[in-house]
Design a protein around this motif. Structure first.
Motif, PDB file in Angstrom:
ATOM      1  N   THR B 134      91.731 -51.192 -15.584  1.00 37.23           N
ATOM      2  CA  THR B 134      90.658 -51.212 -16.576  1.00 37.23           C
ATOM      3  C   THR B 134      89.442 -50.386 -16.174  1.00 37.23           C
ATOM      4  O   THR B 134      88.625 -50.021 -17.009  1.00 37.23           O
ATOM      5  CB  THR B 134      90.196 -52.655 -16.862  1.00 37.23           C
ATOM      6  N   ASN B 135      89.328 -50.040 -14.885  1.00 33.84           N
ATOM      7  CA  ASN B 135      88.177 -49.248 -14.450  1.00 33.84           C
ATOM      8  C   ASN B 135      88.514 -47.785 -14.359  1.00 33.84           C
ATOM      9  O   ASN B 135      88.173 -47.116 -13.391  1.00 33.84           O
ATOM     10  CB  ASN B 135      87.717 -49.714 -13.064  1.00 33.84           C
ATOM     11  N   HIS B 136      89.218 -47.300 -15.357  1.00 31.21           N
ATOM     12  CA  HIS B 136      89.775 -45.951 -15.245  1.00 31.21           C
ATOM     13  C   HIS B 136      89.805 -45.268 -16.597  1.00 31.21           C
ATOM     14  O   HIS B 136      90.052 -45.915 -17.608  1.00 31.21           O
ATOM     15  CB  HIS B 136      91.199 -46.077 -14.676  1.00 31.21           C
ATOM     16  N   LEU B 137      89.519 -43.970 -16.596  1.00 33.00           N
ATOM     17  CA  LEU B 137      89.610 -43.195 -17.838  1.00 33.00           C
ATOM     18  C   LEU B 137      90.959 -42.478 -17.817  1.00 33.00           C
ATOM     19  O   LEU B 137      91.226 -41.659 -16.931  1.00 33.00           O
ATOM     20  CB  LEU B 137      88.465 -42.180 -17.899  1.00 33.00           C
ATOM     21  N   GLY B 218      95.476 -35.181 -25.750  1.00 35.46           N
ATOM     22  CA  GLY B 218      94.104 -34.744 -25.532  1.00 35.46           C
ATOM     23  C   GLY B 218      93.082 -35.869 -25.626  1.00 35.46           C
ATOM     24  O   GLY B 218      91.951 -35.727 -25.170  1.00 35.46           O
ATOM     25  N   ASP B 219      93.476 -37.011 -26.209  1.00 35.49           N
ATOM     26  CA  ASP B 219      92.553 -38.148 -26.301  1.00 35.49           C
ATOM     27  C   ASP B 219      92.359 -38.764 -24.925  1.00 35.49           C
ATOM     28  O   ASP B 219      93.103 -38.480 -23.985  1.00 35.49           O
ATOM     29  CB  ASP B 219      93.126 -39.226 -27.225  1.00 35.49           C
ATOM     30  N   GLN B 220      91.365 -39.657 -24.846  1.00 32.15           N
ATOM     31  CA  GLN B 220      91.163 -40.399 -23.608  1.00 32.15           C
ATOM     32  C   GLN B 220      91.178 -41.880 -23.928  1.00 32.15           C
ATOM     33  O   GLN B 220      90.858 -42.291 -25.047  1.00 32.15           O
ATOM     34  CB  GLN B 220      89.841 -39.987 -22.954  1.00 32.15           C
ATOM     35  N   VAL B 221      91.572 -42.674 -22.934  1.00 31.02           N
ATOM     36  CA  VAL B 221      91.756 -44.109 -23.161  1.00 31.02           C
ATOM     37  C   VAL B 221      91.121 -44.927 -22.051  1.00 31.02           C
ATOM     38  O   VAL B 221      91.173 -44.557 -20.865  1.00 31.02           O
ATOM     39  CB  VAL B 221      93.282 -44.425 -23.225  1.00 31.02           C
ATOM     40  N   ARG B 222      90.525 -46.049 -22.446  1.00 29.18           N
ATOM     41  CA  ARG B 222      90.021 -47.032 -21.483  1.00 29.18           C
ATOM     42  C   ARG B 222      90.623 -48.359 -21.892  1.00 29.18           C
ATOM     43  O   ARG B 222      90.588 -48.708 -23.083  1.00 29.18           O
ATOM     44  CB  ARG B 222      88.495 -47.117 -21.569  1.00 29.18           C
ATOM     45  N   PHE B 223      91.186 -49.074 -20.931  1.00 23.48           N
ATOM     46  CA  PHE B 223      91.743 -50.389 -21.220  1.00 23.48           C
ATOM     47  C   PHE B 223      90.687 -51.459 -20.979  1.00 23.48           C
ATOM     48  O   PHE B 223      89.945 -51.399 -20.000  1.00 23.48           O
ATOM     49  CB  PHE B 223      92.966 -50.658 -20.333  1.00 23.48           C
TER      50      PHE B 223
END
Lengths: 329, 237
Positions: B134-137, B218-223
């Motif tokens: 969860t602490n990650h892009l 190309g999108d970015q995600v954060r859990f």
């Protein structure tokens, strides 16, 4: 105008030429497994090139048209029959309202395409009615046909056939037009000699030539996504995994156990298994006509030759369409 | 001049290979080339499919042949040359605007059948796994395998575990999983060989949406970690 499905058979589905434009989102093209027979079927009855048909797997489909209907069946695995009388395939046929029409099995081929005048209506998703069950796209409520389904037929009046006035008398249930197309056109589809081009990872294998010298069989674990083949195992030189890249129907992958997987219409859009070969586009229809248990033999062909054969066939189909169109207003 | 290898995938497709391994630099080029082709499609262009380090271009050979009727070159060669020319005229830079999507995930045992196996293998506690995840892009390399399945990377070290030897026959829809250095989300109940460490109530694929996939290359995600009750209430929305 509608058709009542009495018995849906096994894996009967609504298909058109496929769903394009969404492979980048992981949505396969799907569509008719044998596009050649599919296109001939629509051509024969003056339909749009992308009209929706029923793809029948083997025999078993039973249906009743609720109105008089112009239809045709193209492909293999089955023939149309009314009151135990066999109707010719690859010919336009007009059937009487409320006749019971059954698909009876024949030994040659495996998939046939039932086209009706104007095409069937189905669930249109992402621009296509092609059935892709895994994501409930297209088809009849996102699925194969089921017993009791009533399929609507497109109402738009389109390209009427030039026929004499009265088609039936009391005894007849159907009328067959005097003209047809030569059987020679589609004989090539019913063969198990499949032409392939060396795949992008051909050189990653120790003995890739086994693809041509060995005998392979289509296993029971085969469906619209792909065919698992039984035969000599072909081993890659190293076990290094490949980075996933796009794949398409016709590609033959080699899975970690050394067995081959031939991708078909509903195959996933990307994959990482090494690709030993790819079926020439014009022979994918042949693969669609081979049932589980059949033998399949691969013969090499060059990429240039395969492309020329593809273009030649497109020209033949365009010419055929022009000629058939003369039979319609 | 970009260093690419273009090879035929079928009579109607060519693959542009930017690299043989996985890297953000290669993926950025894939996405730039994809955007370029989509914005100015050549006559005969049908669609293109991004993958980690390659872009596969689908085209209509009849249309190409029609436009180059007297050519000695095969259609595949004509399109290869065309693509090389298009690529050479661009510096293949992507726009710096990236959509960041927050994805709620319940990492509790009931929804994370493999989280203990992953923790054990990586020498971590399950709390560590959740904290790292969860602490990650994450970067979305592409969507493939099934509609809407995102290939996300790269996992924070030491969250790395090889794929399962025997895939599960059916993975619950919404399962968030890891394999190699990647994370993924199963949009539907399908077979799956990745280790499931959580589940999201968010729909990853909706055919009525435009585009239908929640995520794209190309999108970015954060859990974001949520509990069981939040999961249940979000699921019913």
């Amino acid at each position: 105008m509608s058709v009542r499905i009495i018995n849906a058979g096994v894996q009967s589905s609504l298909q058109d030429m496929g769903r394009t434009g969404f492979q980048w989102q992981g949505v396969p093209v799907s569509g008719a497994m044998d596009t050649f027979s599919y296109r001939l079927a629509n051509m024969l009855i003056g339909n749009d090139v992308n009209a929706v048909v029923i793809e029948c797997t083997g025999a078993g489909l039973n249906f009743v048209p609720e109105t008089e209907l112009l239809l045709t069946l193209c492909g293999g695995g089955s023939v149309l029959s009314i009151n135990e009388q066999e109707l010719p395939s690859y010919r336009p046929v007009v059937v009487k309202a409320f006749s019971v029409i059954q698909l009876k099995p024949i030994t040659i081929g495996f998939r046939s395409y039932l086209a009706v005048k104007n095409g069937f209506e189905g669930q249109a998703d992402l621009g296509s009615v092609s059935t892709y069950v895994s994501a409930s796209l297209g088809g009849s409520n996102g699925n194969f046909l089921t017993d009791g389904t009533i399929l609507e037929i497109n109402k738009s009046v389109h390209r009427l056939m030039k026929t004499p006035g009265k088609l039936f008398d009391e005894q007849q249930s159907y009328y067959v037009e005097g003209w047809g197309i030569t059987g020679k056109l589609f004989d090539y589809v019913f063969s198990n000699q499949v032409r392939v081009i060396k795949g992008p990872e051909w050189n990653n294998f120790k003995e890739p030539g086994k693809l041509f010298s060995g005998t392979f069989q289509i296993s029971q674990q085969s469906d619209r996504m792909g065919y698992r083949l039984k035969g000599p195992t072909i081993v890659p030189v190293s076990n290094e995994e490949l980075v996933s890249t796009a794949v398409s129907a016709g590609l033959i992958q080699c899975t970690p156990d050394g067995n081959l997987l031939l991708l078909m219409a509903d195959a996933q859009t990307t994959g990482g298994y090494p690709r030993i070969a790819r079926v020439a586009a014009i022979d994918i229809a042949k693969c669609a006509q081979l049932k589980p248990g059949s033998e399949i033999n691969f013969v090499p062909v060059s990429a240039e030759e395969a492309e020329e054969l593809y273009l030649k066939r497109e020209l033949e189909l365009a010419r055929l369409k022009h000629m058939i169109d003369l039979q319609y207003y | 001049m970009h260093n690419v290898n273009i090879y035929p995938l079928s009579e109607t497709a060519l693959t542009i290979e930017f690299a043989k391994d996985i890297s953000l630099a290669a993926n950025d080029k894939v996405i730039a080339a994809f955007q370029l082709l989509k914005s100015s499609p050549f006559p005969g262009y049908r669609e293109a499919v991004p993958a980690y380090s390659s872009l596969t271009v689908y085209y209509n050979p009849v249309e190409i042949r029609r436009r180059f009727p007297y050519e000695q070159r095969s259609v595949a060669d004509i399109v290869t040359d065309l693509l090389l020319q298009i690529l050479s005229e661009s510096n293949l830079e992507t726009s710096t605007e990236r959509t960041i999507t927050e994805i709620p995930v319940c990492y509790e045992d009931e929804y994370a059948p493999d989280i203990w196996a992953v923790a054990d293998y990586c020498g971590l506690t399950t709390e560590d796994v959740v904290a790292l995840h969860t602490n990650h892009l994450f970067h979305v390399f592409f969507t493939g395998f099934v509609p809407g399945f995102p290939y996300l990377g790269t996992n924070p070290e030491p969250l790395e575990i090889p794929r399962k030897k025997t895939p599960l026959l059916s993975v619950p829809a919404g399962s968030v999983a890891v394999a190699g250095k990647q994370s993924g989300i199963y949009p539907f109940a399908t077979p799956g060989g990745w280790y499931i460490i959580g589940r999201t109530p968010m729909k990853m694929f909706e055919k009525s949406a435009s585009p239908p996939g929640k995520l794209k290359a190309g999108d970015q995600v954060r859990f974001i970690s949520i509990d069981k009750n939040q999961y249940k209430s979000l699921l019913s929305l």
